[in-house]
Write a protein that holds these residues in place. Structure first.
Motif, mmCIF file in Angstrom:
data_model
loop_
_atom_site.group_PDB
_atom_site.id
_atom_site.type_symbol
_atom_site.label_atom_id
_atom_site.label_comp_id
_atom_site.label_asym_id
_atom_site.label_seq_id
_atom_site.Cartn_x
_atom_site.Cartn_y
_atom_site.Cartn_z
ATOM 1 N N PRO A 1 13.448 21.791 -71.520
ATOM 2 C CA PRO A 1 12.880 20.888 -70.672
ATOM 3 C C PRO A 1 12.107 19.895 -69.818
ATOM 4 O O PRO A 1 10.906 21.038 -71.062
ATOM 5 C CB PRO A 1 14.126 22.088 -69.308
ATOM 6 N N THR A 2 11.239 20.448 -68.522
ATOM 7 C CA THR A 2 10.244 20.064 -68.527
ATOM 8 C C THR A 2 9.354 20.725 -68.364
ATOM 9 O O THR A 2 8.424 21.071 -68.932
ATOM 10 C CB THR A 2 10.168 19.433 -66.732
ATOM 11 N N SER A 3 9.770 21.963 -67.411
ATOM 12 C CA SER A 3 8.291 23.848 -67.798
ATOM 13 C C SER A 3 8.590 23.846 -69.147
ATOM 14 O O SER A 3 7.619 24.492 -69.234
ATOM 15 C CB SER A 3 9.956 24.306 -67.141
ATOM 16 N N LEU A 4 9.333 23.253 -70.260
ATOM 17 C CA LEU A 4 8.960 23.941 -71.333
ATOM 18 C C LEU A 4 8.735 22.892 -72.467
ATOM 19 O O LEU A 4 8.205 23.140 -73.612
ATOM 20 C CB LEU A 4 10.815 24.616 -71.743
ATOM 21 N N GLN B 1 19.551 11.624 -69.080
ATOM 22 C CA GLN B 1 18.287 11.772 -68.745
ATOM 23 C C GLN B 1 17.823 12.966 -69.683
ATOM 24 O O GLN B 1 18.745 13.994 -70.454
ATOM 25 C CB GLN B 1 18.779 12.864 -67.715
ATOM 26 N N LEU B 2 16.239 13.108 -69.537
ATOM 27 C CA LEU B 2 15.595 14.556 -69.533
ATOM 28 C C LEU B 2 16.279 15.632 -68.231
ATOM 29 O O LEU B 2 16.411 15.705 -67.754
ATOM 30 C CB LEU B 2 14.424 14.214 -69.326
ATOM 31 N N ASP B 3 15.908 16.816 -69.127
ATOM 32 C CA ASP B 3 16.148 18.001 -68.490
ATOM 33 C C ASP B 3 15.451 18.570 -67.759
ATOM 34 O O ASP B 3 14.336 18.266 -68.297
ATOM 35 C CB ASP B 3 16.559 19.343 -69.681
ATOM 36 N N GLU B 4 15.688 18.620 -66.662
ATOM 37 C CA GLU B 4 14.962 18.203 -65.805
ATOM 38 C C GLU B 4 14.072 19.993 -65.029
ATOM 39 O O GLU B 4 13.425 20.024 -64.332
ATOM 40 C CB GLU B 4 15.408 17.738 -64.125
ATOM 41 N N ARG B 5 15.256 20.863 -65.387
ATOM 42 C CA ARG B 5 14.520 22.796 -65.652
ATOM 43 C C ARG B 5 13.326 22.283 -65.564
ATOM 44 O O ARG B 5 12.368 21.661 -66.720
ATOM 45 C CB ARG B 5 15.845 23.386 -66.074
ATOM 46 N N SER C 1 14.899 23.266 -54.522
ATOM 47 C CA SER C 1 15.373 21.469 -54.120
ATOM 48 C C SER C 1 15.461 21.232 -55.723
ATOM 49 O O SER C 1 15.372 19.602 -55.750
ATOM 50 C CB SER C 1 14.211 20.639 -53.500
ATOM 51 N N ARG C 2 15.307 21.480 -55.952
ATOM 52 C CA ARG C 2 15.180 21.424 -57.858
ATOM 53 C C ARG C 2 15.425 22.634 -58.589
ATOM 54 O O ARG C 2 15.798 23.715 -58.281
ATOM 55 C CB ARG C 2 14.068 20.924 -58.281
ATOM 56 N N PRO C 3 16.621 22.102 -59.699
ATOM 57 C CA PRO C 3 16.095 23.448 -60.754
ATOM 58 C C PRO C 3 15.550 24.349 -61.265
ATOM 59 O O PRO C 3 14.595 24.278 -61.260
ATOM 60 C CB PRO C 3 17.302 22.623 -61.878
ATOM 61 N N MET D 1 22.298 23.305 -56.443
ATOM 62 C CA MET D 1 22.907 21.617 -57.008
ATOM 63 C C MET D 1 22.264 20.830 -56.307
ATOM 64 O O MET D 1 21.749 20.637 -54.907
ATOM 65 C CB MET D 1 24.511 21.653 -56.605
ATOM 66 N N THR D 2 21.057 19.816 -56.885
ATOM 67 C CA THR D 2 20.576 18.424 -55.903
ATOM 68 C C THR D 2 21.276 17.649 -55.441
ATOM 69 O O THR D 2 22.732 17.238 -56.044
ATOM 70 C CB THR D 2 19.979 17.950 -57.807
#
Length: 455
Positions: free
Chosen positions: A388-391, A451-455, A247-249, A1-2
């Motif tokens: 999400p960000t990675s995708l 918010q944008l999905d930060e995964r 520290s991040r999802p 969890m952040t």
């Protein structure tokens, strides 16, 4: 969890007011977008001129458009993957360079075969640039106005298409070798690519996702300083990989294969299918109609100047369409705005296809521009929000790539449809595709204000 005491890069960006740094990102990306639109718009006028100068038949002419769109299909798919791997800004600049150089070289061709090869290369760069640019800007825009910012970015398309219409009206029919000079003007993005590469920051969300936390922090702090807001986060440094991961999802996908498989995982399957459907239908109708409108008017007896003049007037309605969509998208939400504008596009297409008088041709054509380009703005706003960000780059790029398949087929479909049923049948078909896209819009996730999905 952040840890909520230490806001993530994404939350810090979302909390900022829209400032000069945001405006620089928007206009820097938007000018590249406008130059892209100018290239796509110019080819519709160039095709009409080449039919007259090279005595091309409609099938040969349709291949000129489709060669570019074939390149766009490849470029969109590859560009998104590269943007997730190497960053948004660098791929954005490289794609501008590719299509700018190829467009300039197109001005020198003496035959159809070489032109087709160069149009494929133009499409390769252009197809990769558009989804990368919308992903890039969406990752800087504050959540409360993100949709509006992306619609404004898309509105630069109308600026570029209007520039193409002005060049088509004043240069191509009035200057010896006018279509060649038009393509020379289209080579400007090759120079602009340098400005983009060195003048804009890399996406802070992407940098954080890569573990480059000090670089991400520096980018966000520059935005915070510009807005006069004190940073809500302590200084950071690049963490050890294990510390950074904690520290991040966890990312939704890491490798290229993971990204492609994730698009069709249980979480994203429905939104991917609906997004591809909308992109396919909108591309088919838009490019089938707008690439061929000058030629259709010319074939109905209007000379080059009058058909290009009508097209210029019709094009001017794009900007009000974007303006209304930019307002509604944060009021109604993404899905409602997108579907309403698509239904409006369907109705306008039916009227335009059956129009027989100049006032009705112009009025219905302007309505088609208004609704269709407003729909494009909403579509580009909703697309990066689906993943999400990675995708995100991969998801946006492959959706655009699916759409480009339709843009290849659409110009090739126009001649046989015209032969069977003329303009009325052609535009009824376009209306059906618009209606299909409107239905598909309701399978998308609406993230208005989120918010944008930060995964």
């Amino acid at each position: 969890m952040t840890d909520t005491a230490t806001p993530t890069v994404g939350r810090r960006l979302d909390d900022l007011p829209f400032g000069r740094r945001h405006l620089k990102v928007l206009t820097g990306s938007g000018l590249g977008w406008a130059l892209d639109a100018m290239d796509v718009g110019l080819i519709s006028f160039v095709i009409t001129a080449l039919i007259a100068e090279w005595s091309l038949d409609t099938t040969q002419a349709s291949w000129i458009a489709s060669a570019g769109f074939a390149g766009m299909a490849v470029g969109a798919s590859v560009g998104g993957l590269l943007a997730d791997r190497f960053g948004r800004r660098s791929i954005f600049a490289v794609t501008l360079l590719i299509y700018g150089v190829a467009t300039g070289a197109s001005a020198l061709v003496g035959g159809l075969a070489v032109l087709l090869v160069l149009r494929f290369l133009v499409g390769l760069g252009l197809g990769a640039e558009l989804p990368v640019a919308s992903t890039y800007v969406s990752e800087f825009a504050p959540a409360r106005i993100r949709g509006r910012v992306i619609v404004i970015l898309e509105a630069f398309w109308a600026v570029g298409w209007t520039a193409a219409a002005l060049i088509g009206y004043f240069v191509i029919p009035n200057v010896d070798g006018g279509w060649r000079w038009a393509l020379v003007i289209g080579a400007i993005p090759a120079v602009y690519a340098i400005v983009v590469r060195w003048g804009l920051p890399e996406s802070a969300r992407w940098l954080e996702r890569q573990g480059r936390r000090d670089e991400a922090d520096a980018v966000v702090r520059s935005f915070e300083a510009d807005s006069g807001a004190a940073s809500s986060a302590p200084p950071v440094h690049d963490a050890h990989p294990d510390e950074a991961s904690a520290s991040r999802p966890a990312p939704a996908a890491v490798s290229t294969g993971d990204r492609l498989r994730s698009l069709w995982s249980g979480e994203f399957r429905v939104r991917t299918a609906c997004l591809w459907l909308v992109w396919f239908c909108v591309n088919f109708s838009y490019y089938g109609a707008f690439i061929w409108i000058p030629t259709i008017l010319y074939s109905q007896g209007y000379d080059l100047v009058r058909s290009f003049g009508f097209t210029l007037i019709i094009t001017l309605a794009q900007l009000p369409g974007y303006a209304v969509a930019a307002w509604l998208i944060e009021v109604w939400g993404r899905r409602a705005t997108l579907s309403v504008f698509l239904v409006g596009s369907a109705g306008a297409a039916v009227v335009f296809g059956t129009a027989t008088t100049e006032p009705v041709i112009i009025a219905s054509g302007m309505a088609l521009s208004f609704f269709n380009l407003g729909a494009w703005g909403a579509l580009y706003a909703v697309t990066p929000e689906m993943y999400p960000t990675s995708l995100r780059g991969t998801g946006a790029g492959w959706a655009a790539g699916a759409g480009r398949i339709a843009s290849i087929l659409a110009p090739l479909s126009v001649p046989p449809l015209l032969a069977v049923g003329g303009a009325p049948l052609l535009f009824v078909v376009f209306a059906v595709f618009f209606a299909g896209a409107a239905l598909g819009a309701w399978g998308l996730v609406d993230r208005k204000g989120m918010q944008l999905d930060e995964r």
